[in-house]
Design a protein around this motif. Structure first.
Motif: not given
Length: 368
Positions: A257-265, A307-326
């Motif tokens: 891959p050398c581009g972003l997905p065309d929809g949500p991950i 374990r009831g100790q963190g937020p929804a992982p879907e949001g964590v995963a989306a926020g942690a995905a690098p964008r490589f803008r430069a």
């Protein structure tokens, strides 16, 4: 608060046992989750789609620091070649790469999964999953609270669950020359050439078992072309000192891959990571470190949430995905502006050196 439920056969099913999938499974297993990993290959070291070159950060900051010494070889320099084969040697203080015996590295990862209590099912492909309540019914596996697709550039998990697909790819091919030792074994040899590698580069590197010679180019599905392996090898053989008697053995090839997905991950209960999520540098095509970090973050977030100790992982995963803008800007330039003669002229310039240092070392290096 959400807790793991006995109504599910698995807390987490991961599709794909390469770096991102292994990281996700290992992270979740540290919390005692019931984790199943599906890997379509019976031998995780067969039919590879990765060069297996690991950056310093991955070796020092992740589980990969445990890799047996026999499976890695330290490389401290990059020799960058212009199309006319003039070259410059680059390095950065205290920076290095590790080339690997990649087939056995992935087999070692499989053993680490099993030792950590992960149910690894080799030779079992992911075929389909349907939503069932807040979880998934995974065909041939059972009910899972979470499903993670770490199944590569043409992810079947993405396809079956309606998530984004990566459409922009490079196509790479690499050959192994077993038992060969390069005169300059401590350098990663990188070649720019619009003729042989439009949109990317060619490379030659020493690894623990021999020499790997690779070539990649921009992939156009409408006008797909095979890399000219023999022409490239003839072009670079003398420059790197590859003996004329050296014979190619194993070959690995595939889309990168050398581009972003065309929809949500992500969607409720399902997350993509690694190549499936486009977590690969669009310029260098390096993805082991970033994929490992994202996969680990996903596995950790799922476990904490259950374990009831963190937020929804879907949001964590989306926020942690690098964008490589430069790097996406430089990817555009490589796709549209690549010409050989400016590189022939500019290789020795300070500007070209700084660009190369940013690509290979992620910071300013030094020419030696």
């Amino acid at each position: 608060m959400e807790t793991a439920s006995s109504a599910y056969d698995w807390d987490l099913v991961v599709v794909g046992a390469s770096f991102a999938g292994a990281a996700c499974a290992l992270a979740a297993a540290q919390y005692g989750l019931r984790v199943c990993v599906l890997e379509r290959k019976a031998d995780p070291g067969a039919r590879l789609h990765t060069t297996g070159i690991i950056v310093k950060e991955a070796i020092e900051q992740t589980w990969l620091r445990r890799v047996p010494d026999a499976l890695v070889q330290r490389v401290e320099h990059v020799r960058m070649y212009a199309p006319n084969l003039r070259s410059v040697l680059l390095a950065a203080p205290d920076y290095y790469f590790m080339t690997t015996d990649t087939p056995n590295l992935l087999r070692w990862l499989a053993s680490e999964l099993r030792a950590s209590g992960v149910a690894l099912r080799l030779g079992q492909s992911f075929t389909h999953a349907r939503r069932e309540g807040v979880g998934w019914q995974v065909e041939g596996v059972g009910r899972a609270r979470y499903l993670v697709g770490a199944d590569g550039a043409t992810s079947r998990v993405a396809d079956r669950t309606g998530l984004g697909r990566v459409r922009d790819h490079l196509y790479g091919v690499e050959q192994e020359f077993a038992g060969v030792v390069l005169p300059e074994a401590g350098a990663l040899h990188c070649f720019t050439s619009r003729r042989f590698a439009p949109g990317y580069i060619g490379w030659v590197a020493q690894n623990p078992t021999g020499v790997q010679v690779g070539l990649a180019l921009r992939h156009d599905p409408a006008r797909a072309r095979q890399p000219d392996r023999e022409g490239f090898l003839a072009h670079v053989r003398d420059a790197v000192g590859l003996p004329a008697s050296a014979q190619a053995g194993a070959t690995r090839a595939g889309l990168v891959p050398c581009g972003l997905p065309d929809g949500p991950i992500t969607a409720p209960g399902v997350i993509l990571t690694g190549d499936a999520a486009g977590i690969v540098s669009p310029l260098s095509a390096g993805g082991i470190h970033s994929s490992w970090r994202h996969g680990w973050t996903v596995g950790d977030a799922i476990a904490l949430h259950l374990r009831g100790q963190g937020p929804a992982p879907e949001g964590v995963a989306a926020g942690a995905a690098p964008r490589f803008r430069a790097k996406r800007v430089l990817r555009w330039a490589m796709d549209h502006l690549q010409m050989d003669w400016p590189l022939d002229l500019a290789l020795q310039s300070g500007a070209m050196r700084r660009v190369a240092e940013q690509i290979y070392f992620h910071r300013r290096g030094m020419r030696v």
